[in-house]
Design an enzyme around this catalytic site. Structure first.
Site, PDB file in Angstrom:
ATOM      1  N   ASP A 150       0.881  -1.184   0.082  1.00 40.72           N
ATOM      2  CA  ASP A 150      -0.057   0.017   0.120  1.00 40.72           C
ATOM      3  C   ASP A 150       0.785   1.179   0.055  1.00 40.72           C
ATOM      4  O   ASP A 150       2.208   1.177  -0.372  1.00 40.72           O
ATOM      5  CB  ASP A 150      -0.845  -0.191   1.352  1.00 40.72           C
ATOM      6  CG  ASP A 150      -2.365   0.667   1.070  1.00 40.72           C
ATOM      7  OD1 ASP A 150      -2.259   1.923   1.141  1.00 40.72           O
ATOM      8  OD2 ASP A 150      -3.023  -0.069   0.639  1.00 40.72           O
ATOM      9  N   ASP A 151       0.386   2.255   0.509  1.00 43.63           N
ATOM     10  CA  ASP A 151       1.154   3.701   0.493  1.00 43.63           C
ATOM     11  C   ASP A 151       2.568   3.405   1.179  1.00 43.63           C
ATOM     12  O   ASP A 151       2.685   2.649   2.016  1.00 43.63           O
ATOM     13  CB  ASP A 151       0.135   4.444   1.621  1.00 43.63           C
ATOM     14  CG  ASP A 151       0.433   6.065   1.495  1.00 43.63           C
ATOM     15  OD1 ASP A 151       1.295   6.322   0.652  1.00 43.63           O
ATOM     16  OD2 ASP A 151      -0.527   6.740   1.759  1.00 43.63           O
ATOM     17  N   ARG A 210      -5.345  16.423   4.380  1.00 45.70           N
ATOM     18  CA  ARG A 210      -4.327  15.375   4.562  1.00 45.70           C
ATOM     19  C   ARG A 210      -3.135  15.705   3.759  1.00 45.70           C
ATOM     20  O   ARG A 210      -2.473  15.063   3.167  1.00 45.70           O
ATOM     21  CB  ARG A 210      -4.650  13.946   3.881  1.00 45.70           C
ATOM     22  CG  ARG A 210      -4.295  12.702   4.465  1.00 45.70           C
ATOM     23  CD  ARG A 210      -4.472  11.264   3.499  1.00 45.70           C
ATOM     24  NE  ARG A 210      -3.914  10.371   4.413  1.00 45.70           N
ATOM     25  CZ  ARG A 210      -3.524   9.044   3.856  1.00 45.70           C
ATOM     26  NH1 ARG A 210      -3.604   9.219   2.810  1.00 45.70           N
ATOM     27  NH2 ARG A 210      -3.382   8.280   4.574  1.00 45.70           N
ATOM     28  N   LYS A 235      -4.269  -0.340  -6.893  1.00 42.79           N
ATOM     29  CA  LYS A 235      -5.025   0.031  -5.919  1.00 42.79           C
ATOM     30  C   LYS A 235      -4.822   1.718  -5.925  1.00 42.79           C
ATOM     31  O   LYS A 235      -3.867   2.154  -5.890  1.00 42.79           O
ATOM     32  CB  LYS A 235      -4.785  -0.234  -4.501  1.00 42.79           C
ATOM     33  CG  LYS A 235      -5.619   0.398  -3.514  1.00 42.79           C
ATOM     34  CD  LYS A 235      -5.467  -0.222  -2.007  1.00 42.79           C
ATOM     35  CE  LYS A 235      -6.341   0.735  -0.949  1.00 42.79           C
ATOM     36  NZ  LYS A 235      -5.924   0.320   0.313  1.00 42.79           N
ATOM     37  N   TRP A 236      -5.995   2.053  -6.576  1.00 45.20           N
ATOM     38  CA  TRP A 236      -6.001   3.637  -6.986  1.00 45.20           C
ATOM     39  C   TRP A 236      -6.592   4.375  -6.113  1.00 45.20           C
ATOM     40  O   TRP A 236      -7.982   4.358  -5.811  1.00 45.20           O
ATOM     41  CB  TRP A 236      -6.526   3.733  -8.392  1.00 45.20           C
ATOM     42  CG  TRP A 236      -6.711   5.019  -9.145  1.00 45.20           C
ATOM     43  CD1 TRP A 236      -7.257   6.214  -8.563  1.00 45.20           C
ATOM     44  CD2 TRP A 236      -6.032   5.426 -10.185  1.00 45.20           C
ATOM     45  NE1 TRP A 236      -6.934   7.499  -9.467  1.00 45.20           N
ATOM     46  CE2 TRP A 236      -6.364   6.861 -10.523  1.00 45.20           C
ATOM     47  CE3 TRP A 236      -5.497   4.701 -11.258  1.00 45.20           C
ATOM     48  CZ2 TRP A 236      -5.920   7.410 -11.850  1.00 45.20           C
ATOM     49  CZ3 TRP A 236      -5.021   5.402 -12.323  1.00 45.20           C
ATOM     50  CH2 TRP A 236      -4.931   6.682 -12.399  1.00 45.20           C
ATOM     51  N   ASP A 237      -6.077   5.283  -5.339  1.00 45.79           N
ATOM     52  CA  ASP A 237      -6.714   5.890  -4.175  1.00 45.79           C
ATOM     53  C   ASP A 237      -6.701   7.382  -4.516  1.00 45.79           C
ATOM     54  O   ASP A 237      -6.124   7.973  -5.400  1.00 45.79           O
ATOM     55  CB  ASP A 237      -5.684   6.066  -3.003  1.00 45.79           C
ATOM     56  CG  ASP A 237      -6.547   5.962  -1.600  1.00 45.79           C
ATOM     57  OD1 ASP A 237      -7.377   6.467  -1.723  1.00 45.79           O
ATOM     58  OD2 ASP A 237      -5.887   5.648  -0.487  1.00 45.79           O
ATOM     59  N   CYS A 263     -10.368   3.209  -5.084  1.00 49.59           N
ATOM     60  CA  CYS A 263     -10.604   3.527  -3.484  1.00 49.59           C
ATOM     61  C   CYS A 263     -10.329   4.951  -3.605  1.00 49.59           C
ATOM     62  O   CYS A 263      -9.936   5.958  -4.234  1.00 49.59           O
ATOM     63  CB  CYS A 263      -9.253   3.160  -3.015  1.00 49.59           C
ATOM     64  SG  CYS A 263      -9.015   3.578  -1.478  1.00 49.59           S
ATOM     65  N   ASP A 303     -12.647   1.982   4.610  1.00 46.82           N
ATOM     66  CA  ASP A 303     -11.475   1.702   5.550  1.00 46.82           C
ATOM     67  C   ASP A 303     -11.945   1.303   6.991  1.00 46.82           C
ATOM     68  O   ASP A 303     -11.128   0.895   7.765  1.00 46.82           O
ATOM     69  CB  ASP A 303     -10.873   3.272   5.898  1.00 46.82           C
ATOM     70  CG  ASP A 303      -9.850   3.447   4.684  1.00 46.82           C
ATOM     71  OD1 ASP A 303      -9.539   2.845   4.138  1.00 46.82           O
ATOM     72  OD2 ASP A 303      -9.565   4.791   4.813  1.00 46.82           O
TER      73      ASP A 303
HETATM   74  C1  DGJ Z   1      -7.084   5.452   2.249  1.00 41.40           C
HETATM   75  C2  DGJ Z   1      -7.299   4.122   1.870  1.00 41.40           C
HETATM   76  O1  DGJ Z   1      -8.535   3.856   1.916  1.00 41.40           O
HETATM   77  C3  DGJ Z   1      -6.582   2.970   2.820  1.00 41.40           C
HETATM   78  O2  DGJ Z   1      -6.825   1.532   2.389  1.00 41.40           O
HETATM   79  C4  DGJ Z   1      -4.936   3.203   2.464  1.00 41.40           C
HETATM   80  O3  DGJ Z   1      -4.640   2.926   1.101  1.00 41.40           O
HETATM   81  C5  DGJ Z   1      -4.632   4.691   2.812  1.00 41.40           C
HETATM   82  N1  DGJ Z   1      -5.331   5.582   2.124  1.00 41.40           N
HETATM   83  C6  DGJ Z   1      -3.213   4.848   2.323  1.00 41.40           C
HETATM   84  O4  DGJ Z   1      -2.769   6.366   2.442  1.00 41.40           O
END
Ligand code: DGJ
Length: 702
Positions: A340-341, A417, A450-452, A500, A522
């Site tokens: 992830d991040d 953020r 995973k595209w946030d 996401c 989340d």
């Molecule tokens: C928000 C996402 O919903 C989480 O699952 C995770 O990927 C964080 N961002 C990472 O910054």
């Protein structure tokens, strides 16, 4: 025949297997809605009475149920379309020009009476087998002067008269999205919307209107917008005892100047009518999404069990620790490992890094390839997190290109953020994103993105757009997003894309037309998830609903829930694991392995089958969900929130079985044999003891 027309009466009928949608062109040349309901085969039965004005305050346009009401003339109701012509006229008077049928799509062509260069096409595409109608609208400026569009919705719906309707949608916020509410409509208007640039956590772009329906019976009218940006839904109970529902792009900060020869096509709306309650509605939508919405290249693939390391390590990514997690995940049976991040730039917290999409050397001294190769050597696919639409002001990217974000020159750039939103309507920004992602996907064997997107858009200044298109930035942002994802999909068709937005902020059919699945929330608390997932299942397909098993106490509610229950809750969608499995005990790892194996055995039924919501988590301590394929194979999940008064036995009646067939029921490792009729009418007694207890039962036709 899915589309039937009575030429003389100018009557149009769109027909699914069991349902029908009828309208006609009336004596005033209005496209007048007549019917939405069960099939009525004899079209001659439809003989709409002439509408006469009731009083000087009740003009006929207010009384007529139109298929698409523009603003103009004696209309005071909420309108779908509002324009201004160059001479200042802010009024549309339309007349019918004709129709065209292209395959399963009927196009009704109308134009303005005086400004006849301004054309409006109403589209109706019927999916006969699924009993689903898709509607959208196109406007065309075929003249020599600009037309300013201030509002353009996708579709209007008029519901049968004489009923009182209840609206179902969701409300919520971050980590609390998809909380279902039901609201009896009263007089006036109900508005659900997003102004944030994403479909967002607060409400979802659909409406469900029912008149006394339950899961199995009753009339339900539904429509969901295929759009992942600002939306607006207006539901109006008129003074004439009728109910109208309008849906489309939000007119908030919207304006589109249509230049000569320009046209604009609205997002589509997927809609339908069910006389068999909410369950039938959801199953039809589920099947429709699997067949027509999820991107084609991923549509028929079973979704893998994934592990995501976010909750385990957050920004504190270290290659050795990730490798350990990967090994544990592989031993558990995981098929896809997602980092992830925190893997890129100076990303040690949410303060920096976004925009600097190079691999962090301190975290990966040998490069990212070390982890990718290791994951692949364990037989798993590799996935990675990105947040391409965003930038931290601290990043190198922002320092080089401070003009790449939405902003107004004299206004402070508000961060959320610690990040700003990139103006992806700019060609160079779009190219930058495509280039870095294409490189990432080419350099490494990545199968999952995973595209946030962790903040809404604000200060929407986009000066790259022509002056008369600047308020189109909300729409153009989404258009660019689709284009970027589509281009990457074309180049890398083996890659799945998860949508996401701080959890479930991008759950909608617009996103699902380009992404493969959703990050649902989340909030991974297994009890809250039952409610979130239940609401989600009303409109969206199970196969696109990612759900993780995470650690306790859960960070949202500080709650402890047995691992068994956490697995069962996450198995209601596409299973993922998101806890710090490096810290799990041998016993937990053993149970996880068993559950992953069990999920793989049944996931075909869950991801492709029909869902029956037997008991709602909103209504009591017990909730139950049955997934079934062709009445032959089912899995039943039963959950007890908390035990009260010593009650431990709960009777559950199954659905979708053949009455006369015998079934094998595997429950607590014991196999019983019962008839379909028995299981549906008498049901099974499920024993659940203590708080947060759950069972998984398998049922197979013999
Ligand atoms: C928000 C996402 O919903 C989480 O699952 C995770 O990927 C964080 N961002 C990472 O910054």
């Amino acid at each position: 025949m899915a589309i039937r027309i009575l030429q003389k009466e100018k009557l149009f009928s769109l027909e699914g297997k069991h349902t029908q949608y009828v309208f006609s062109i009336d004596e005033n040349n209005l496209v007048r809605h007549l019917y939405w309901g069960k099939k009525i085969n004899n079209l001659e039965d439809f003989s709409p009475e002439k509408i006469v004005e009731i009083s000087s305050n009740d003009p006929t346009l207010e009384l007529t149920k139109e298929e698409y009401s523009p603003q103009g003339g004696l209309r005071y109701k909420e309108s779908c379309l509002k324009v201004q012509f160059q001479d200042g006229t802010r009024d549309i008077v339309y007349s019918y020009e004709g129709y065209e049928i292209i395959h399963d799509t009927l196009i009704i062509k109308i134009k303005d009476k005086n400004y006849d260069f301004f054309k409006i096409n109403l589209y109706y595409k019927i999916y006969e087998d699924e009993d689903i109608l898709e509607r959208w609208t196109e406007i065309k400026n075929q003249g020599n002067e600009d037309v300013v569009v201030e509002n353009i919705l996708s579709a209007e719906f008029n519901l049968p008269e004489g009923e009182k309707y209840t609206l179902t949608n969701v409300h919520g916020r971050w980590a609390g999205e998809q909380v279902q509410f039901k609201q009896d409509l009263s007089y006036g208007k109900t508005v659900l919307e997003s102004r944030r640039g994403v479909s967002n956590h607060n409400h979802n772009p659909y409406f469900i209107l029912d008149s006394g329906a339950n899961e199995d019976y009753g009339d339900v009218y539904f429509a969901a917008l295929k759009y992942t940006g600002n939306f607006k839904i207006v539901i109006e109970n008129t003074p004439y005892n009728t109910t109208r529902a309008l849906i489309g792009i939000n007119d908030f900060d919207f304006m589109n100047t249509l230049e000569p020869s320009e046209s604009f096509v609205t997002p589509k709306v997927i809609c339908g009518y069910s006389f068999l309650g909410f369950g039938n509605m959801s199953r039809r939508l589920n099947n429709f999404a699997l067949k027509y919405v999820i991107p084609e290249e991923q549509r028929n693939k079973i979704r893998p069990v994934l592990y995501n390391s976010w909750e385990a390590t957050t920004f504190n990514v270290k290659v050795e620790e990730q490798k350990k997690l990967a090994k544990k995940a592989q031993e558990m049976g995981v098929e896809l490992f997602v980092i992830d991040d925190g893997w890129f730039g100076r990303r040690n917290s949410d303060k920096d890094g976004l925009g600097d999409w190079y691999v962090n050397k301190e975290k990966f001294p040998q490069g990212l390839g070390e982890l990718v190769d290791y994951v692949n050597s364990l037989g798993m696919d590799f996935g990675i997190w990105v947040e391409p639409e965003m930038v931290n002001p601290e990043s190198d990217l922002y320092k080089q290109h401070p003009d790449w974000v939405y902003s107004f020159p004299k206004r402070y750039r508000n961060t959320l953020r610690n990040q700003l939103v990139l103006n992806i309507t700019k060609r160079e920004v779009k190219d930058f994103i495509i280039t870095f992602l294409d490189k990432l996907l080419t350099d490494y064997n990545i199968k999952y993105i995973k595209w946030d997107a962790n903040r809404p858009i604000s200060e929407g200044g986009a000066y790259n757009l022509p002056k008369n298109k600047q308020r189109m930035l909300w729409y153009k942002h989404i258009e660019s997003l689709y284009q970027i994802v589509d281009e990457l999909r074309k180049k890398h068709p083996e890659v799945s894309f998860e949508a996401c937005a701080s959890g479930g902020g991008r759950i909608d059919y617009g996103a699902l037309s380009h992404f493969t699945e959703f990050w649902t929330s989340d909030n991974t608390d297994a009890l809250d998830r039952l409610m979130i997932q239940y609401s989600y299942s009303f409109i969206y397909p199970t196969k696109a609903m990612r759900a993780w098993v995470t650690d306790c106490p859960n960070f949202v509610n500080n709650r402890y829930i047995p691992l068994d229950f956490r697995f069962h809750s996450a198995m209601l969608g596409t299973l993922g694991i998101g806890g710090n499995i490096n810290k799990w005990s041998e016993e937990e790892l053993r149970l996880a392995k068993e559950k992953v194996r069990e999920y793989k055995d049944i996931r075909n039924i869950i991801q492709k089958g029909n869902l029956y919501r037997l008991k709602s988590p909103y209504e009591g301590q017990i909730s139950a969900f049955q997934y079934s394929i062709k009445s032959q194979e089912s899995v039943l999940f039963v959950f007890l929130r908390g035990q009260n008064f010593g009650v431990f036995k709960h009777n559950i009646n199954l659905k979708d079985l053949n009455e006369n067939s015998m079934y094998e029921v595997i429950y607590d490792n014991v196999t019983y044999k019962k008839s379909g009729a028995y299981l549906m009418n008498l049901g099974i007694d499920i024993i659940l003891i203590g708080d947060c207890a759950s069972k998984l039962i398998k049922i197979r036709e013999i």
